[in-house]
Scaffold this motif. Structure first.
Motif, PDB file in Angstrom:
ATOM      1  N   TYR A  64       0.828  -1.209   0.000  1.00  0.00           N
ATOM      2  CA  TYR A  64       0.000   0.000   0.000  1.00  0.00           C
ATOM      3  C   TYR A  64       0.867   1.266   0.000  1.00  0.00           C
ATOM      4  O   TYR A  64       0.693   2.149  -0.841  1.00  0.00           O
ATOM      5  CB  TYR A  64      -0.930  -0.050   1.220  1.00  0.00           C
ATOM      6  CG  TYR A  64      -1.614   1.240   1.576  1.00  0.00           C
ATOM      7  CD1 TYR A  64      -2.563   1.798   0.730  1.00  0.00           C
ATOM      8  CD2 TYR A  64      -1.311   1.893   2.772  1.00  0.00           C
ATOM      9  CE1 TYR A  64      -3.192   2.981   1.070  1.00  0.00           C
ATOM     10  CE2 TYR A  64      -1.932   3.075   3.116  1.00  0.00           C
ATOM     11  CZ  TYR A  64      -2.870   3.628   2.254  1.00  0.00           C
ATOM     12  OH  TYR A  64      -3.476   4.797   2.580  1.00  0.00           O
ATOM     13  N   THR A  65       1.829   1.349   0.930  1.00  0.00           N
ATOM     14  CA  THR A  65       2.674   2.553   0.985  1.00  0.00           C
ATOM     15  C   THR A  65       3.487   2.683  -0.304  1.00  0.00           C
ATOM     16  O   THR A  65       3.644   3.781  -0.837  1.00  0.00           O
ATOM     17  CB  THR A  65       3.637   2.512   2.187  1.00  0.00           C
ATOM     18  OG1 THR A  65       4.363   1.292   2.159  1.00  0.00           O
ATOM     19  CG2 THR A  65       2.905   2.637   3.497  1.00  0.00           C
ATOM     20  N   THR A  66       3.976   1.543  -0.817  1.00  0.00           N
ATOM     21  CA  THR A  66       4.801   1.602  -2.029  1.00  0.00           C
ATOM     22  C   THR A  66       3.998   2.104  -3.220  1.00  0.00           C
ATOM     23  O   THR A  66       4.423   3.022  -3.921  1.00  0.00           O
ATOM     24  CB  THR A  66       5.367   0.213  -2.356  1.00  0.00           C
ATOM     25  OG1 THR A  66       6.059  -0.269  -1.214  1.00  0.00           O
ATOM     26  CG2 THR A  66       6.317   0.273  -3.523  1.00  0.00           C
ATOM     27  N   THR A  67       2.823   1.505  -3.449  1.00  0.00           N
ATOM     28  CA  THR A  67       2.072   1.881  -4.639  1.00  0.00           C
ATOM     29  C   THR A  67       1.549   3.312  -4.529  1.00  0.00           C
ATOM     30  O   THR A  67       1.502   4.034  -5.520  1.00  0.00           O
ATOM     31  CB  THR A  67       0.893   0.924  -4.916  1.00  0.00           C
ATOM     32  OG1 THR A  67       0.248   0.646  -3.686  1.00  0.00           O
ATOM     33  CG2 THR A  67       1.368  -0.360  -5.529  1.00  0.00           C
ATOM     34  N   LEU A  68       1.201   3.728  -3.290  1.00  0.00           N
ATOM     35  CA  LEU A  68       0.727   5.103  -3.127  1.00  0.00           C
ATOM     36  C   LEU A  68       1.859   6.092  -3.427  1.00  0.00           C
ATOM     37  O   LEU A  68       1.686   7.059  -4.181  1.00  0.00           O
ATOM     38  CB  LEU A  68       0.187   5.307  -1.708  1.00  0.00           C
ATOM     39  CG  LEU A  68      -0.591   6.605  -1.489  1.00  0.00           C
ATOM     40  CD1 LEU A  68      -1.763   6.680  -2.451  1.00  0.00           C
ATOM     41  CD2 LEU A  68      -1.094   6.683  -0.048  1.00  0.00           C
ATOM     42  N   GLY A  69       3.044   5.818  -2.857  1.00  0.00           N
ATOM     43  CA  GLY A  69       4.200   6.672  -3.122  1.00  0.00           C
ATOM     44  C   GLY A  69       4.561   6.667  -4.590  1.00  0.00           C
ATOM     45  O   GLY A  69       4.864   7.709  -5.190  1.00  0.00           O
ATOM     46  N   ALA A  71       2.493   6.046  -7.115  1.00  0.00           N
ATOM     47  CA  ALA A  71       1.471   6.774  -7.873  1.00  0.00           C
ATOM     48  C   ALA A  71       1.730   8.278  -7.810  1.00  0.00           C
ATOM     49  O   ALA A  71       1.625   8.987  -8.826  1.00  0.00           O
ATOM     50  CB  ALA A  71       0.082   6.446  -7.333  1.00  0.00           C
ATOM     51  N   LEU A  72       2.096   8.764  -6.624  1.00  0.00           N
ATOM     52  CA  LEU A  72       2.436  10.183  -6.500  1.00  0.00           C
ATOM     53  C   LEU A  72       3.639  10.522  -7.373  1.00  0.00           C
ATOM     54  O   LEU A  72       3.677  11.570  -8.027  1.00  0.00           O
ATOM     55  CB  LEU A  72       2.757  10.524  -5.035  1.00  0.00           C
ATOM     56  CG  LEU A  72       1.586  10.516  -4.055  1.00  0.00           C
ATOM     57  CD1 LEU A  72       2.089  10.736  -2.635  1.00  0.00           C
ATOM     58  CD2 LEU A  72       0.582  11.585  -4.434  1.00  0.00           C
ATOM     59  N   THR A 121       2.457   5.540   8.384  1.00  0.00           N
ATOM     60  CA  THR A 121       2.305   5.334   6.947  1.00  0.00           C
ATOM     61  C   THR A 121       2.885   6.479   6.127  1.00  0.00           C
ATOM     62  O   THR A 121       3.526   6.249   5.104  1.00  0.00           O
ATOM     63  CB  THR A 121       0.805   5.173   6.610  1.00  0.00           C
ATOM     64  OG1 THR A 121       0.287   4.108   7.392  1.00  0.00           O
ATOM     65  CG2 THR A 121       0.602   4.873   5.144  1.00  0.00           C
ATOM     66  N   VAL A 125       5.211   6.421   2.665  1.00  0.00           N
ATOM     67  CA  VAL A 125       4.685   6.830   1.358  1.00  0.00           C
ATOM     68  C   VAL A 125       5.584   7.904   0.749  1.00  0.00           C
ATOM     69  O   VAL A 125       5.962   7.849  -0.425  1.00  0.00           O
ATOM     70  CB  VAL A 125       3.236   7.356   1.505  1.00  0.00           C
ATOM     71  CG1 VAL A 125       2.769   7.992   0.195  1.00  0.00           C
ATOM     72  CG2 VAL A 125       2.301   6.241   1.907  1.00  0.00           C
ATOM     73  N   SER A 193      10.009   2.662   0.668  1.00  0.00           N
ATOM     74  CA  SER A 193       9.025   2.366   1.713  1.00  0.00           C
ATOM     75  C   SER A 193       9.624   1.459   2.777  1.00  0.00           C
ATOM     76  O   SER A 193       9.382   1.652   3.970  1.00  0.00           O
ATOM     77  CB  SER A 193       7.769   1.757   1.106  1.00  0.00           C
ATOM     78  OG  SER A 193       8.102   0.590   0.404  1.00  0.00           O
TER      79      SER A 193
END
Lengths: 258, 262
Positions: A64-69, A71-72, A121, A125, A193
């Motif tokens: 979750y943290t990886t994909t959110l970071g 995506a940003l 989190t 991120v 992350s």
């Protein structure tokens, strides 16, 4: 190429992976290495089964943290890359700053992020974002900066505005660079992350591995590593697939030419 | 005959007040419907000439006039083709040819509503250059010669009054080059378009052009202007006649002198 060698090429990644684990298992048993130095793969897999609920929860957190970071980083990197590739002025102004910023080891930023956002989190991120952002910017900007001057002349002579040239030529042209950079960026995002989770978090695979290490639960540390590798491979494969889908024209094989 | 292009005593310097002087005192004119060729040693400012006429560069001194208007901004009645075909690999050949229409002010608004009409036009052009049925292929599926033919179509799709060609056949083998000479000869004949061809190849210049300008080394200016008297339509056979070779020979001499003077 014969069907036989084609099959071998297809099988090669699986054979190599199985081979690696087999050698690892053999070495661990033959030399009788203690579990707290190098646990055998079977022991690691046992640990995965034994601690599955915790591993699953922490794996999801890291993903979750990886994909959110990530995506940003994609949004920001694409935007800034286009801006930097657009104008020489912005390029010369921002480039030294970005190089300097990229040179800072991201682990050194985590304490600052913790001061600002607390443990958890958000620092993970942001670290993932910061570390995976740079390759995207550089690649998009490179794609834009290497437009053939003849192409630009042809269009400018017809009265094209900078915007036309960017939309019709520059941006499509930089897409292979962009999608290529996603494969690098996603693996870097995992690095970011996990660094942040190791230093300052109360969940995620990095945190779990650190906790396991302090209890000398080395099989669980290795279980965390295996999960990270699996997540990394899956996300890399997703990015490679997206790249093929979006910019197939840039990957034409020899068979495609007339 | 009226002049379509007039260049009058033009200086063009790159990179500020003490930069390189690319052309100096350049004066030439091209009549409407004429086929002109510009030859000269390398670095004589032939590409600068292209950019002056198309309005990509505005000279520091002198006046460039195209279609009775002084050039102060890009001139969209001009089509351009370079040695490098620069087809966009993510577009089909047809979409590459339609690209100028997405840009030129007069057509960009109409393109979406009247696409069929423009596609028909592009397909007709493809047929003229011998690429019938290749519109749906991607440029990288075409050979170098075919890409260059498509490049000519792209330069002609918006029906320019003036076609500027910068060594368009330079990278092709000699047989393909001869084929394309005939293609461009026929295009000039059928469409009555004015053509300015920049080239290194003297035989190409003499075969195609009505009027040849010889330029000196940098800073470039016209040192000789020569009318080619052969009747049109010309056959490739004329290249083996004595008169043809005499002109090529004399031009060669002028350029050798220009190189020596540099």
């Amino acid at each position: 190429m014969s069907a036989l060698s084609k099959n071998w090429i297809k099988a090669a990644p699986w054979l190599c992976t199985i081979g690696l684990f087999a050698i690892w298992e053999l070495a661990a048993r033959l030399f009788g290495l203690p579990q707290y130095i190098l646990p055998a793969p079977t022991v690691v897999f046992n640990a995965i089964v034994q601690y599955w609920p915790a591993i699953w929860k922490n794996s999801l957190q890291t993903l979750y943290t990886t994909t959110l970071g990530f995506a940003l980083a994609v949004a920001g990197g694409l935007g800034l890359g286009i801006l930097v590739g657009w104008s020489r002025l912005i390029y010369s102004g921002l480039y030294p700053l970005m190089v300097g910023f990229n040179a800072i080891p991201k682990v050194a930023l985590v304490p600052i992020l913790v001061i600002w956002f607390g443990i958890g989190t958000i620092p993970a991120v942001l670290t993932a974002f910061l570390i995976s952002f740079f390759p995207i910017v550089v690649n998009v900007a490179t794609g834009l900066a290497t437009i053939e001057p003849e192409m630009e002349d042809v269009l400018r002579a017809l009265g094209a505005r900078k915007m036309d040239i960017m939309l019709k030529v520059g941006i499509p042209r930089s897409m292979p660079y962009f999608f290529g950079s996603l494969k690098i960026a996603i693996t870097l995002a995992f690095v970011g992350s996990v660094i942040a989770e190791t230093v300052a978090a109360n969940s995620g695979l990095g945190h779990m591995m650190l906790a396991a290490q302090s209890q000398f639960n080395v099989p669980l540390v290795f279980a965390g590593l295996i999960m990270l590798a699996v997540e990394g491979i899956i996300m890399y494969a997703v990015m490679a697939w997206v790249e093929m889908r979006m910019t197939g024209w840039a990957h034409r094989g020899q068979g495609a030419t007339a | 005959m009226k002049n379509l292009v007039t260049i009058d005593n033009v200086d063009m310097r790159y990179g500020g007040a003490d930069g390189t002087l690319a052309v100096e005192g350049l004066t030439l004119h091209v009549e409407k419907g004429e086929f002109a060729a510009v030859v000269g040693p390398s670095g004589c400012g032939k590409s600068t000439l292209m950019k002056l006429v198309t309005g990509l560069h505005i000279p520091q001194k002198g006046v460039v006039t195209v279609a009775e208007e002084r050039v102060t901004k890009p001139v969209s009645i001009v089509g351009m083709a370079f040695q490098n075909p620069t087809m966009l690999p993510w577009r089909t050949t047809l979409d590459n040819i339609l690209l100028p229409l997405e840009v030129v002010e007069k057509h960009r608004g109409r393109l979406r509503m009247n696409r069929a009409e423009y596609v028909a036009k592009a397909e007709k052009l493809l047929e003229t250059v011998g690429l019938k049925g290749f519109g749906s292929k991607f440029p990288w599926q075409l050979s170098g010669g075919m890409q260059q033919r498509a490049n000519l179509c792209r330069a002609l799709i918006h029906e320019p009054d003036l076609l500027m060609l910068d060594e368009p056949f330079g990278a092709l083998d000699s047989f393909t080059r001869e084929e394309l000479w005939c293609v461009i000869r026929d295009l000039h004949f059928e469409r009555k378009v004015t053509i300015v061809l920049v080239t290194h190849d003297l035989r190409e210049a003499v075969f195609l052009a009505d009027r040849i300008f010889v330029m000196s080394s940098r800073p470039g200016r016209v040192i000789e202007e020569r009318i080619v008297p052969f009747e049109r339509p010309r056959d490739l056979e004329i290249m083996y006649q004595k008169e043809f070779n005499d002109i090529v020979h004399e031009l060669r001499g002028s350029i050798a002198d220009a190189r020596k003077a540099a």
